[in-house]
Design a protein around this motif. Structure first.
Motif, PDB file in Angstrom:
ATOM      1  N   VAL A  98      17.196 -11.564  19.891  1.00  0.00           N
ATOM      2  CA  VAL A  98      18.281 -12.449  19.461  1.00  0.00           C
ATOM      3  C   VAL A  98      19.587 -11.794  19.885  1.00  0.00           C
ATOM      4  CG1 VAL A  98      19.419 -13.528  17.501  1.00  0.00           C
ATOM      5  CG2 VAL A  98      16.926 -13.322  17.525  1.00  0.00           C
ATOM      6  N   ILE A  99      20.349 -12.494  20.716  1.00  0.00           N
ATOM      7  CA  ILE A  99      21.598 -11.962  21.253  1.00  0.00           C
ATOM      8  C   ILE A  99      22.767 -12.332  20.356  1.00  0.00           C
ATOM      9  CG2 ILE A  99      23.119 -11.921  23.275  1.00  0.00           C
ATOM     10  CD1 ILE A  99      20.185 -10.810  23.638  1.00  0.00           C
ATOM     11  N   LEU A 100      22.761 -13.572  19.872  1.00  0.00           N
ATOM     12  CA  LEU A 100      23.818 -14.080  18.999  1.00  0.00           C
ATOM     13  C   LEU A 100      23.208 -14.934  17.906  1.00  0.00           C
ATOM     14  CD1 LEU A 100      26.274 -15.408  21.758  1.00  0.00           C
ATOM     15  CD2 LEU A 100      26.658 -13.403  20.332  1.00  0.00           C
ATOM     16  N   ARG A 101      23.963 -15.082  16.832  1.00  0.00           N
ATOM     17  CA  ARG A 101      23.609 -16.035  15.776  1.00  0.00           C
ATOM     18  C   ARG A 101      24.818 -16.921  15.538  1.00  0.00           C
ATOM     19  NH1 ARG A 101      18.902 -14.982  12.993  1.00  0.00           N
ATOM     20  NH2 ARG A 101      18.051 -12.903  13.333  1.00  0.00           N
ATOM     21  N   TYR A 102      24.562 -18.202  15.378  1.00  0.00           N
ATOM     22  CA  TYR A 102      25.606 -19.179  15.113  1.00  0.00           C
ATOM     23  C   TYR A 102      25.065 -20.135  14.063  1.00  0.00           C
ATOM     24  CZ  TYR A 102      29.056 -22.854  16.016  1.00  0.00           C
ATOM     25  OH  TYR A 102      30.043 -23.793  15.887  1.00  0.00           O
ATOM     26  N   ARG A 103      25.635 -20.078  12.872  1.00  0.00           N
ATOM     27  CA  ARG A 103      25.096 -20.822  11.731  1.00  0.00           C
ATOM     28  C   ARG A 103      23.639 -20.414  11.536  1.00  0.00           C
ATOM     29  NH1 ARG A 103      27.245 -26.886  12.757  1.00  0.00           N
ATOM     30  NH2 ARG A 103      29.390 -26.378  13.268  1.00  0.00           N
ATOM     31  N   ASN A 104      22.723 -21.394  11.543  1.00  0.00           N
ATOM     32  CA  ASN A 104      21.295 -21.082  11.382  1.00  0.00           C
ATOM     33  C   ASN A 104      20.575 -21.053  12.732  1.00  0.00           C
ATOM     34  OD1 ASN A 104      21.427 -23.845  11.883  1.00  0.00           O
ATOM     35  ND2 ASN A 104      19.592 -24.279  10.688  1.00  0.00           N
TER      36      ASN A 104
END
Length: 76
Positions: free
Chosen positions: A3-9
């Motif tokens: 996982v490189i980024l998280r945005y919201r869920n």
């Protein structure tokens, strides 16, 4: 699946040794999309609404240098 980024869920992932062109996988419960990075463009979508795809496109464009750097690291 790194996982490189998280945005919201939502998770933004780049898989090691993945096929070209440079792209990311955007994954949320019951949804998935794939975006090319040069240029940022959604070429596969299942479950996300069009409004979210536009929002995610802008989000990825703002982080394009980092995403391309990670893509190149994972593909070598």
């Amino acid at each position: 699946m790194p996982v490189i980024l998280r945005y919201r869920n939502v998770k933004v992932c780049i898989f090691p040794d993945d096929h070209s062109p440079a792209h990311v996988h955007v994954i949320a419960p019951g949804c998935e999309a794939k975006f090319t990075l040069e240029p940022v463009n959604c070429y596969f979508c299942r479950g996300f609404k069009e409004k979210f795809i536009k929002e995610m496109t802008e989000y990825l464009e703002q982080r394009i240098e980092m995403l391309l750097e990670v893509w190149n690291e994972y593909q070598n």
